[in-house]
Design an enzyme around this catalytic site. Sequence first.
Site, short mmCIF file in Angstrom:
data_model
loop_
_atom_site.label_atom_id
_atom_site.label_comp_id
_atom_site.label_asym_id
_atom_site.label_seq_id
_atom_site.Cartn_x
_atom_site.Cartn_y
_atom_site.Cartn_z
N TYR A 172 22.90 11.10 -17.20
CA TYR A 172 23.83 11.87 -16.65
C TYR A 172 25.04 11.83 -17.45
O TYR A 172 25.21 11.25 -18.46
CB TYR A 172 23.97 11.39 -15.06
N ARG A 317 11.50 1.32 -5.87
CA ARG A 317 10.37 1.66 -5.65
C ARG A 317 9.58 0.73 -4.49
O ARG A 317 8.93 0.97 -3.48
CB ARG A 317 9.47 2.26 -6.57
N CYS A 343 2.53 4.47 -8.77
CA CYS A 343 1.70 5.64 -8.93
C CYS A 343 2.58 6.78 -9.33
O CYS A 343 2.19 7.99 -9.83
CB CYS A 343 0.94 5.81 -7.68
N CYS A 362 5.95 8.29 -0.04
CA CYS A 362 5.35 7.22 -0.84
C CYS A 362 4.01 7.25 -0.42
O CYS A 362 3.55 7.47 0.50
CB CYS A 362 6.15 5.99 -0.25
N GLU A 412 -18.03 3.80 8.01
CA GLU A 412 -18.25 3.85 6.58
C GLU A 412 -19.53 3.66 6.05
O GLU A 412 -20.20 2.73 6.44
CB GLU A 412 -17.37 2.97 5.96
#
Length: 642
Positions: A172, A317, A343, A362, A412
């Site tokens: 910046y 994060r 990620c 997120c 599942e």
Amino acid sequence: MLKKLFTPYSIGNCLIPNRLVVTAMVTNYNNSDGTATERYIAYHEAKARGGWGLIITEDYSVNEQAMGYKYIAGLWNDSQIASHKAFTDRIHQYESKVFCQIYHAGRQSHAGVNGGVQPVAPSAIPCPWCRDLPRELTIPEIKKIVQDFGDTALRAQKAGFDGIEIHGGHGYLIAEFMSPYANKRIDEYGGNLLNRLRIVKEIIDDIRTKVGPDFPVIMRFSADEVIPGGRDMSETRIIVQFLEKWGLDGLHISSGVYGNHGIAAPMHIPHAWIVQYAEEVKKLVKIPIITVNRINDPFMADNIIAMDKADFVGMGRGSLADPDLPNKAKEGDFESIRYCIGCLQGCTGALASKGTETSVHCLVNPTLGQEYKIDYSKVPVAKKVFVAGGGPGGMEAARAAALKGHEVHLYESNDQLGGQFRSAAYPPFKGELATFTVWQIRELNKLGVNIHLTTTLTADIVKQEKPDAVIVATGATPIMPRIPGIDSPNVFNAQDVLLGKVATGNNIIVAGGGMVGAETAAHLALQQKKVCVVDMLPEIAGDLDGVSREQLLKLLDEYRVEQITNAKVYEICTQGVLLDKHGIITLHPADTVVIALGSRKNDKLYEELEEFTGKKMVIGDAVLPRQAIEAIFEGFEAGLNI
């Protein structure tokens, strides 16, 4: 086991209750006029409630033309103070302290977000990401920007912030002046190091004149810009001593500029990879040091502080993934922490790929940015909810429904949960993806979700059991196109190869060079196999964000993975694969062929529930194959709103 993490420490005269810092991250949650929204306030309040010692806000613009993103905060006029005073009042209901980061984006901006004007910079060199040609600042304009910094700091003080962080990093405006990479001036603001630092001293002096000597002021800057011609530690060692002399109360040591991987490192970059910069700086100054970058674990943070490498650890994060991380760590409940997996899909990668108006989300935390409107209160009457599919989207749907108090049954067809997220954790550097799957399974068990493995939910079961709602999260199936020879015994899909369900030979062709194909090729190459990846498009891994793609391509090159673009598989034969490139057919020998040519939605169950009179929803790849972040968000929304 945590030795130092929850001991208080002061920055100037501000006592921070612990060593965990939320570092500044652009969210784009504010109004376009720089005032704070309830969404922005609630997002930060969740972190204060979660126990973070210091929260540093995203960059507050010092004037209307200084913005790098459309919906960031600003304190460039007095009318903005009230909304940000409401913000700090909310934070101060808790023990956390909050610093206001102030900045000017410089050339890392464009006319669409900074009031419609041409960006400005020390020199007329475009930013490699934003690419608008900036205008070189005049000396009177520089003097006005210096005053803008001081005025903004004063407004932050009036708004109730506990301190100021000057953003002098990441390319910046201030960083541009400091760096010979971006500053080619030949007046008193360019050339030698002291000239390049002149604006920094002037800003510090102006701020001090306006906020007084006792208001904490720190600075974030890049110790190494990690770009050809940029600053590195040889100058940083000198700079930090000047910054201490000029009256700063702390230093926040980061790295990188726009256009490299130094700002927000993906999962391909080692943890705590720039801590050595902070450690070296700490030997040269007496003021507190904050370190940052790919630190997502409280044990890791505690070790850094205990070894005297830094005084505070920033987890930007990490705080997105779990705003309650400090409280959980303090209570010793480490298993319930939802760890950042690096990620970049919803944070830095989204901002880079989707533009400066994108708001941050997120993958592992679908509540991010939704804190202001989520209602976790239990439903008055519990419903029986069936979820078909135990991938990340289905598990999130089941978790959310259970949080609301419903009786949830998750079906599942495989013998393990995780769906395609299981195989996604197998390629190099992606092992941390498994931490989220482990977290989801633990939460489902804790919430009492009824898990039915090796059981495919069918329309007959629904008809017999009569649930009130069905969420179809059956994902997608690999595409196996009608290529001659694709039914040969040496042809496998990428998911089966990654999961180790099949054994490959030593000479492998991967058909499909998107993310899945390229990562599968890397996985096989690390097993010392000869690998060639083929794609019809002109580039490999083009569906990845730029930072992750750069790291993956480096790995493919390092392990000598052959990359063939603009070609398609014409036929699979006993000797290998016939490739068609620009109409020319050639044989490429191989003993194994791996197919990674995408997937198609599996919504068969949803179609079969035509006569079901309860509420039915379809989410994730069963709607359209996409990234995991969409499936998880849709699953959470579906489960919460039955």
